[in-house]
Design a protein around this motif. Structure first.
Motif, mmCIF file in Angstrom:
data_model
loop_
_atom_site.group_PDB
_atom_site.id
_atom_site.type_symbol
_atom_site.label_atom_id
_atom_site.label_comp_id
_atom_site.label_asym_id
_atom_site.label_seq_id
_atom_site.Cartn_x
_atom_site.Cartn_y
_atom_site.Cartn_z
ATOM 1 N N GLY A 172 6.592 -22.522 -6.381
ATOM 2 C CA GLY A 172 5.343 -21.942 -6.874
ATOM 3 C C GLY A 172 4.356 -21.706 -5.736
ATOM 4 O O GLY A 172 3.712 -20.659 -5.644
ATOM 5 N N PHE A 173 4.248 -22.683 -4.852
ATOM 6 C CA PHE A 173 3.399 -22.577 -3.676
ATOM 7 C C PHE A 173 3.854 -21.416 -2.792
ATOM 8 O O PHE A 173 3.039 -20.660 -2.267
ATOM 9 N N TRP A 174 5.174 -21.248 -2.664
ATOM 10 C CA TRP A 174 5.706 -20.141 -1.860
ATOM 11 C C TRP A 174 5.306 -18.784 -2.454
ATOM 12 O O TRP A 174 4.881 -17.880 -1.738
ATOM 13 N N PHE A 175 5.426 -18.649 -3.784
ATOM 14 C CA PHE A 175 5.018 -17.390 -4.423
ATOM 15 C C PHE A 175 3.541 -17.109 -4.155
ATOM 16 O O PHE A 175 3.145 -15.982 -3.904
ATOM 17 N N ALA A 176 2.712 -18.153 -4.209
ATOM 18 C CA ALA A 176 1.280 -17.963 -4.061
ATOM 19 C C ALA A 176 0.901 -17.616 -2.623
ATOM 20 O O ALA A 176 -0.029 -16.851 -2.389
ATOM 21 N N GLN A 177 1.600 -18.173 -1.639
ATOM 22 C CA GLN A 177 1.171 -17.969 -0.253
ATOM 23 C C GLN A 177 2.084 -17.039 0.557
ATOM 24 O O GLN A 177 1.717 -16.665 1.663
ATOM 25 N N GLN A 178 3.248 -16.701 0.057
ATOM 26 C CA GLN A 178 4.147 -15.801 0.783
ATOM 27 C C GLN A 178 4.739 -14.719 -0.128
ATOM 28 O O GLN A 178 4.603 -13.535 0.140
ATOM 29 N N GLY A 179 5.422 -15.146 -1.183
ATOM 30 C CA GLY A 179 6.238 -14.244 -2.000
ATOM 31 C C GLY A 179 5.485 -13.069 -2.581
ATOM 32 O O GLY A 179 5.967 -11.932 -2.543
ATOM 33 N N SER A 180 4.273 -13.330 -3.103
ATOM 34 C CA SER A 180 3.491 -12.243 -3.711
ATOM 35 C C SER A 180 3.294 -11.102 -2.731
ATOM 36 O O SER A 180 3.405 -9.933 -3.090
ATOM 37 N N ILE A 181 2.986 -11.452 -1.481
ATOM 38 C CA ILE A 181 2.683 -10.420 -0.495
ATOM 39 C C ILE A 181 3.906 -9.540 -0.243
ATOM 40 O O ILE A 181 3.799 -8.309 -0.174
ATOM 41 N N TYR A 182 5.090 -10.165 -0.149
ATOM 42 C CA TYR A 182 6.309 -9.371 0.052
ATOM 43 C C TYR A 182 6.552 -8.445 -1.144
ATOM 44 O O TYR A 182 6.944 -7.288 -0.979
ATOM 45 N N VAL A 183 6.304 -8.954 -2.350
ATOM 46 C CA VAL A 183 6.511 -8.133 -3.544
ATOM 47 C C VAL A 183 5.545 -6.944 -3.565
ATOM 48 O O VAL A 183 5.934 -5.820 -3.890
ATOM 49 N N PHE A 184 4.293 -7.172 -3.163
ATOM 50 C CA PHE A 184 3.320 -6.064 -3.116
ATOM 51 C C PHE A 184 3.812 -4.947 -2.192
ATOM 52 O O PHE A 184 3.673 -3.763 -2.507
ATOM 53 N N LEU A 185 4.370 -5.339 -1.061
ATOM 54 C CA LEU A 185 4.878 -4.346 -0.110
ATOM 55 C C LEU A 185 5.976 -3.505 -0.745
ATOM 56 O O LEU A 185 5.964 -2.273 -0.644
ATOM 57 N N VAL A 186 6.911 -4.183 -1.410
ATOM 58 C CA VAL A 186 8.015 -3.466 -2.045
ATOM 59 C C VAL A 186 7.462 -2.495 -3.091
ATOM 60 O O VAL A 186 7.864 -1.324 -3.145
ATOM 61 N N ILE A 187 6.497 -2.952 -3.891
ATOM 62 C CA ILE A 187 5.933 -2.099 -4.946
ATOM 63 C C ILE A 187 5.367 -0.797 -4.355
ATOM 64 O O ILE A 187 5.643 0.290 -4.847
ATOM 65 N N ILE A 188 4.584 -0.915 -3.291
ATOM 66 C CA ILE A 188 3.932 0.293 -2.759
ATOM 67 C C ILE A 188 4.958 1.282 -2.205
ATOM 68 O O ILE A 188 4.884 2.487 -2.457
ATOM 69 N N PHE A 189 5.959 0.777 -1.473
ATOM 70 C CA PHE A 189 6.940 1.719 -0.909
ATOM 71 C C PHE A 189 7.827 2.322 -1.993
ATOM 72 O O PHE A 189 8.179 3.503 -1.915
#
Lengths: 599, 85
Positions: free
Chosen positions: B50-67
């Motif tokens: 959960g901590f990983w999603f909050a501090q790392q994972g979300s950001i990677y997912v945002f990148l994928v969404i935009i591209f």
């Protein structure tokens, strides 16, 4: 002059010379170049410039400090400040690029066929941008006070002077190319120390992986995060990986406010007016987030590792043992330097000559502390903003790394300040002066007016920087609330709701920003002037009386009020005229996008 | 570029937006905040998940969404003949 002084002066001097050189080389000759860099910036280059424009003193200096002391709770900044780019890329940037004008209020004025809407948008923009610029001023003050070993106030005056020369010379064209250089400086300055520290603590050079690695000096059996959790809880602090900021609801609202606010910040939006095509605007938002993510995924490692290093420096042996705490006389060099700035303060409460750093607000830990002969936390001030700047010194990195970090912090603050000042000055010179009061003004006079309004904005921001309402990141968060409550809803409804009309948009913006300002000012003081807060806690209306949502997290409520009021007012007033409905249809398709033009 | 294919283009765009915005919402808010405690019982390396999603994972997912969005929209632009020359 010490070796470190020589390094710092050389590195900072070199970067400043480079920025001013670029600003002179790419000086704006026309309003098109001054406002949107002539509209020919490559999407990757614009992404990099957006990264620097966006990553402010708050991101560079304050965020890792906030993470270090708030642990998991600080995730709101990480998710909020990056998730906003999804909204920007999907809901705003391509359409506003298609519209093809110079400023955000210009879109609102044209779309809602109303000078009043345009003026309301200008006021919202100026309020949000000025609040945001305060954070930059604070950051510049902190970096300079350390770098020149002067007081914070002196640092602030010097910073204002540099920004003034720099922003007035630049224009959007100069700012764009300077920001690309500033991005390179700040990302190197941020990641190099992080790599060194990650390597020394975990044996892994990639901070994003190191943070999830094992604590190498401890033999590698325990993960770094578990070690950190143990160290902080042993001293009565909250567990690092689980401590929440306020409540889960507050974190939810805070994150959403920052996301919506990010998408509504005019100085970021106008960067997407500089690319040639609609298609470029979409990709450019993605590239911007790539460059931002490089820093944002590193920051959690920097924060956690800085906290661990700080605790280890002071608590040198077992807790409660005779020699477990550092002797004040033995304090390291960096400790003395930061004491000189007043941002780090020690007070020997139990006169044992040693430093005790623990959570004296924790009642469960109080008895234990008393049995050790501790008489309260002796680190009476540890300013969160110093964490990134002090980090390389705490970790014992070479002097050139420390010098680079100072240059990086200044690059972050300067690039964002320049972007904000451009947004403010273009709103005043293009929207107010040319758009409303003096439509016949010559292009040259408009350019000069833009430069003059920049100077005015710097003076106002400087005054507020001397009376800062909180940490740099905290101040900035309020700007996000204002952008979320006013500009984002107006832009989004302008594109996605053909039925939205002038009355609805104006009422919505005023209601949204009104309710947000009321909530912030009742707690923080009117325009953050101490002692002017009203509706005091004694009346049962404390800082976060509305479902425990803190003032900084209130933007999402303001946005909801904006949408709600706009829908109701639009439903009972006349629909927009036909040519406006055609304009909306036209904005929705990419074909036919030209260069951004001014009228 | 007829009014019909403009409308169809806009509809496809809205459908794509809805799908991508679900990911934009679920990853940070559900994984990173609401379900953070149960997810933290799972470890990803040294990270509680959960901590990983909050501090790392979300950001990677945002990148994928935009591209993904930028690529899909370029395709839609061509398909409905509304792209820039």
């Amino acid at each position: 002059m010490t070796n470190l002084d020589i390094w710092t002066y050389s590195v900072v001097g070199f970067t400043f010379a480079m920025y001013i050189g670029i600003a002179i080389w790419a000086r704006a000759g026309s309003t098109g170049e001054f406002y949107v860099a002539g509209g020919g910036v490559h999407p990757v280059a614009n992404g990099m410039a957006t990264g620097a424009d966006w990553m402010s003193a708050a991101s560079f200096i304050s965020m890792a400090g906030l993470i270090a002391f708030n642990g998991y709770g600080a995730s709101v900044f990480l998710m909020g400040w990056t998730g906003g780019y999804v909204l920007l890329a999907l809901l705003l940037a391509p359409y506003l690029r298609k519209f093809g004008k110079f400023t955000v209020p210009e879109f609102i004025g044209d779309r809602y066929y109303s000078q009043t809407a345009r003026i309301v948008a200008v006021i919202c923009l100026i309020l949000a941008s000025i609040t945001y610029v305060i954070g930059q001023m604070k950051g510049i003050g902190v970096a300079f006070s350390r770098f020149l070993e002067t007081s914070y106030e002196m640092g602030l005056y010097i910073g204002m002077g540099i920004v003034a020369i720099y922003a007035v010379l630049g224009g959007m064209k100069g700012i764009t190319y300077t920001q690309i250089a500033q991005y390179v400086v700040l990302i190197l300055a941020y990641t190099i120390p992080a790599i060194f520290i990650s390597l020394s603590l975990t044996g892994n050079p990639v901070p994003q992986i190191g943070l999830g690695g094992s604590y190498a000096p401890g033999g590698g059996e325990m993960s770094l995060l578990a070690k950190l959790d143990q160290v902080v809880t042993d001293l009565g602090f909250k567990e690092y990986t689980t401590q929440v900021m306020g409540s889960s609801l507050n974190m939810f609202a805070y994150t959403l406010s920052l996301m919506i606010g990010t998408a509504g910040l005019p100085h970021v939006i106008i960067r997407f007016f500089t690319v040639p095509k609609v298609r470029d605007a979409r990709y450019s938002a993605g590239w911007a987030l790539v460059f931002i993510a490089l820093l944002y995924t590193t920051a959690p490692a920097v924060g956690a590792m800085a906290r661990l290093n700080l605790m280890d420096t002071i608590q040198v042996g077992p807790i409660g043992s005779e020699e477990g705490n550092l002797l004040y006389a033995d304090r390291p060099e960096w400790f003395k330097k930061w004491e000189a700035t007043g941002l780090l303060q020690f007070e020997d409460k139990n006169d044992d000559g040693r430093i005790q750093y623990y959570n004296d607000q924790n009642e469960a830990f109080a008895e234990k502390a008393e049995s050790f002969g501790w008489k309260g936390n002796e680190m009476v001030k540890v300013d969160r903003d110093i964490m990134v700047l002090a980090n390389p010194e705490i970790a014992g990195l070479p002097n050139w790394v420390i010098a680079l970090v100072v240059a990086g912090g200044l690059a972050a603050a300067l690039s964002t300040a320049a972007g904000l000042l451009l947004a403010i000055s273009s709103a005043i010179s293009h929207d107010l002066l040319k758009g409303v009061f003096m439509p016949r003004i010559s292009e040259k006079a408009e350019l000069n007016a833009g430069r003059l309004s920049m100077v005015g904005a710097i003076l106002v921001a400087g005054y507020l920087g001397l009376n800062p309402p909180g940490f740099a990141a905290g101040t900035v968060a309020i700007a996000f609330g204002l952008a979320a409550a006013s500009i984002f809803p107006a832009l989004m409804m302008g594109i996605f709701m053909k039925r939205m009309n002038n009355a609805g948009a104006i009422a919505g913006m005023i209601a949204g920003i009104g309710v947000t300002l009321l909530y912030v000012f009742q707690h923080k003081g009117i325009f953050f002037i101490p002692g002017t807060s009203f509706l005091a806690p004694e009346m049962g209306m404390g800082a976060d009386w509305f479902f425990g949502i803190s003032p900084n997290a209130f933007g999402v409520v303001g946005a909801a009020v904006n949408f709600g009021v706009a829908f109701i007012v639009a439903a009972v007033t006349a629909p927009p005229p036909e040519h406006i409905q055609h304009l909306v249809e036209d904005v929705r398709v990419p074909r036919g996008a030209g260069e951004a033009v001014g009228h | 570029m007829t009014p019909d294919n403009r409308a169809a283009y806009w509809k496809s765009n809205l459908r794509l937006l809805a799908i991508l915005l679900i990911f934009w919402f679920v990853v940070p808010f559900v994984f990173g905040i609401i379900l953070v405690e149960p997810l933290n019982t799972i470890q990803l390396g040294g990270y509680p998940l959960g901590f990983w999603f909050a501090q790392q994972g979300s950001i990677y997912v945002f990148l994928v969404i935009i591209f993904v969005y930028a690529r899909s929209m370029s395709r839609l632009d061509k398909k409905f003949d509304v792209d820039e020359s």
